[in-house]
Motif scaffolding. Structure first.
Motif, PDB file in Angstrom:
ATOM      1  N   LEU A 234       5.008  40.400  32.419  1.00  0.00           N
ATOM      2  CA  LEU A 234       5.523  39.951  31.962  1.00  0.00           C
ATOM      3  C   LEU A 234       5.798  38.120  31.373  1.00  0.00           C
ATOM      4  O   LEU A 234       5.723  37.745  30.650  1.00  0.00           O
ATOM      5  N   GLY A 235       4.972  37.767  32.971  1.00  0.00           N
ATOM      6  CA  GLY A 235       4.554  36.541  32.489  1.00  0.00           C
ATOM      7  C   GLY A 235       3.870  36.376  31.324  1.00  0.00           C
ATOM      8  O   GLY A 235       3.961  35.345  31.008  1.00  0.00           O
ATOM      9  N   ILE A 236       2.164  36.990  31.095  1.00  0.00           N
ATOM     10  CA  ILE A 236       1.786  36.474  30.319  1.00  0.00           C
ATOM     11  C   ILE A 236       2.890  37.290  28.326  1.00  0.00           C
ATOM     12  O   ILE A 236       2.450  35.940  27.649  1.00  0.00           O
ATOM     13  N   PHE A 237       3.462  37.936  28.910  1.00  0.00           N
ATOM     14  CA  PHE A 237       3.667  38.601  27.271  1.00  0.00           C
ATOM     15  C   PHE A 237       5.276  37.074  27.458  1.00  0.00           C
ATOM     16  O   PHE A 237       5.380  36.927  26.270  1.00  0.00           O
ATOM     17  N   GLY A 238       5.621  37.118  28.068  1.00  0.00           N
ATOM     18  CA  GLY A 238       6.852  35.771  28.175  1.00  0.00           C
ATOM     19  C   GLY A 238       6.165  34.669  28.115  1.00  0.00           C
ATOM     20  O   GLY A 238       6.517  33.696  26.622  1.00  0.00           O
ATOM     21  N   LEU A 239       4.814  33.888  28.285  1.00  0.00           N
ATOM     22  CA  LEU A 239       4.560  33.243  27.695  1.00  0.00           C
ATOM     23  C   LEU A 239       4.213  32.664  25.890  1.00  0.00           C
ATOM     24  O   LEU A 239       4.898  31.507  25.759  1.00  0.00           O
ATOM     25  N   VAL A 240       4.207  33.542  24.871  1.00  0.00           N
ATOM     26  CA  VAL A 240       3.335  34.348  24.372  1.00  0.00           C
ATOM     27  C   VAL A 240       4.422  34.449  23.392  1.00  0.00           C
ATOM     28  O   VAL A 240       5.281  33.338  21.931  1.00  0.00           O
ATOM     29  N   TRP A 241       6.596  34.980  24.101  1.00  0.00           N
ATOM     30  CA  TRP A 241       7.407  34.927  24.088  1.00  0.00           C
ATOM     31  C   TRP A 241       8.151  33.544  23.441  1.00  0.00           C
ATOM     32  O   TRP A 241       8.774  32.961  22.586  1.00  0.00           O
ATOM     33  N   ALA A 242       7.401  32.818  24.605  1.00  0.00           N
ATOM     34  CA  ALA A 242       8.483  31.460  24.264  1.00  0.00           C
ATOM     35  C   ALA A 242       7.408  30.431  23.481  1.00  0.00           C
ATOM     36  O   ALA A 242       8.276  30.180  22.817  1.00  0.00           O
ATOM     37  N   ALA A 243       6.346  30.623  22.858  1.00  0.00           N
ATOM     38  CA  ALA A 243       5.619  29.936  22.347  1.00  0.00           C
ATOM     39  C   ALA A 243       6.002  30.177  20.700  1.00  0.00           C
ATOM     40  O   ALA A 243       6.246  29.016  19.934  1.00  0.00           O
ATOM     41  N   ASP A 244       6.346  31.663  20.433  1.00  0.00           N
ATOM     42  CA  ASP A 244       6.958  31.934  18.990  1.00  0.00           C
ATOM     43  C   ASP A 244       8.747  31.134  19.239  1.00  0.00           C
ATOM     44  O   ASP A 244       8.261  30.860  18.341  1.00  0.00           O
ATOM     45  N   ALA A 245       9.198  30.859  20.429  1.00  0.00           N
ATOM     46  CA  ALA A 245      10.476  30.263  19.745  1.00  0.00           C
ATOM     47  C   ALA A 245       9.900  29.335  19.285  1.00  0.00           C
ATOM     48  O   ALA A 245      10.827  28.279  18.694  1.00  0.00           O
ATOM     49  N   MET A 246       9.571  28.653  20.372  1.00  0.00           N
ATOM     50  CA  MET A 246       8.772  26.904  19.832  1.00  0.00           C
ATOM     51  C   MET A 246       8.585  26.571  18.571  1.00  0.00           C
ATOM     52  O   MET A 246       9.070  25.822  17.951  1.00  0.00           O
ATOM     53  N   GLN A 247       7.283  27.584  17.643  1.00  0.00           N
ATOM     54  CA  GLN A 247       7.273  27.597  16.845  1.00  0.00           C
ATOM     55  C   GLN A 247       8.333  27.366  15.637  1.00  0.00           C
ATOM     56  O   GLN A 247       8.327  27.094  14.252  1.00  0.00           O
ATOM     57  N   VAL A 248       9.421  28.534  16.066  1.00  0.00           N
ATOM     58  CA  VAL A 248      10.450  29.352  15.067  1.00  0.00           C
ATOM     59  C   VAL A 248      11.392  27.497  15.222  1.00  0.00           C
ATOM     60  O   VAL A 248      11.626  27.198  14.335  1.00  0.00           O
ATOM     61  N   LEU A 249      11.419  26.949  16.074  1.00  0.00           N
ATOM     62  CA  LEU A 249      12.842  26.193  16.533  1.00  0.00           C
ATOM     63  C   LEU A 249      11.766  24.908  15.977  1.00  0.00           C
ATOM     64  O   LEU A 249      12.498  23.782  15.480  1.00  0.00           O
ATOM     65  N   ALA A 250      10.467  24.270  15.823  1.00  0.00           N
ATOM     66  CA  ALA A 250       9.461  23.973  15.831  1.00  0.00           C
ATOM     67  C   ALA A 250      10.325  23.357  13.811  1.00  0.00           C
ATOM     68  O   ALA A 250      10.353  22.106  13.337  1.00  0.00           O
TER      69      ALA A 250
END
Length: 219
Positions: A22-38
């Motif tokens: 969950l921590g590993i998958f969640g990290l990239v999920w958060a990273a994808d959110a950062m890319q979208v909101l950027a």
């Protein structure tokens, strides 16, 4: 086969292994959110750098979301054919590389290309990331754990907002380059972590690789 697989996963249950996933998958999920909101946080700065209007600068978002559409459709199918793990590693790597290249874009045209390719990669990570997490969970736990995974999107949203705010307060020139650097960084960490993950046991079962699937479930 599906019933037998679900029974095996129910017997395995959830514990530290799933929490680590969950921590590993969640990290990239958060990273994808950062890319979208950027997209929104970088438009004004990009416009200032290249002498554009803000609506023109928002073409980076148009190309990014077009890339996401293509990536989600393409890599979802490839994951069913070539494996969740392989596709996820390649898409996260592409996310990191093209995200980083965006930082050094010398022109607006080059930046549009890199944002499009980053979007393709991000679009590929999202469905595969979600499916792979689900396939490591017992049926009764999937709903709750996947909701928690989706919560990492909020983490990424807050993170990129804080980065943009800090750059604005500091008056940093061409802040968009630093924002894209911040959004690319978690993907590099995510790539390193994902290389160490096993293949989805459900994919292995569907591919007729039962011995490997048993080994993964046993672990």
């Amino acid at each position: 086969m599906q019933i037998a697989f679900d029974a095996a996963m129910s017997r395995a249950g959830t514990g530290p292994y799933q929490r680590r996933l969950l921590g590993i998958f969640g990290l990239v999920w958060a990273a994808d959110a950062m890319q979208v909101l950027a997209v929104g946080f970088t438009a004004a700065s990009i416009a200032a750098s290249f002498g554009l209007t803000v609506p023109q600068a928002l073409q980076t978002g148009t190309l990014f979301f077009l890339g996401m559409l293509i990536g989600a459709s393409l890599f979802g199918r490839l994951a069913d054919r070539y494996g969740r793990r392989n596709v996820l590693i390649w898409t996260v790597a592409a996310d990191a590389v093209f995200g980083l290249l965006s930082v050094f874009a010398p022109s607006f045209a080059v930046l549009l290309l890199f944002r499009f390719l980053t979007g393709v990669a991000v679009g590929g990570t999202l469905p595969v990331d979600y499916a792979m997490m689900a396939e490591f969970l017992p049926p009764k736990n999937r709903g709750r754990w996947l909701v928690i995974l989706e919560g990492f999107w909020a983490v990424g949203t807050v993170a990129v907002a804080l980065v943009a705010w800090a750059l604005a307060v500091a008056g940093v020139a061409e802040a968009w380059r630093w924002i894209f650097l911040a959004t690319a960084a978690p993907a590099f960490v995510g790539f390193w972590l994902r290389v160490r993950l096993p293949e989805s046991p459900m994919y292995l079962m569907n591919a007729g690789r039962e011995a490997e699937a048993r080994a993964v479930v046993g672990k």
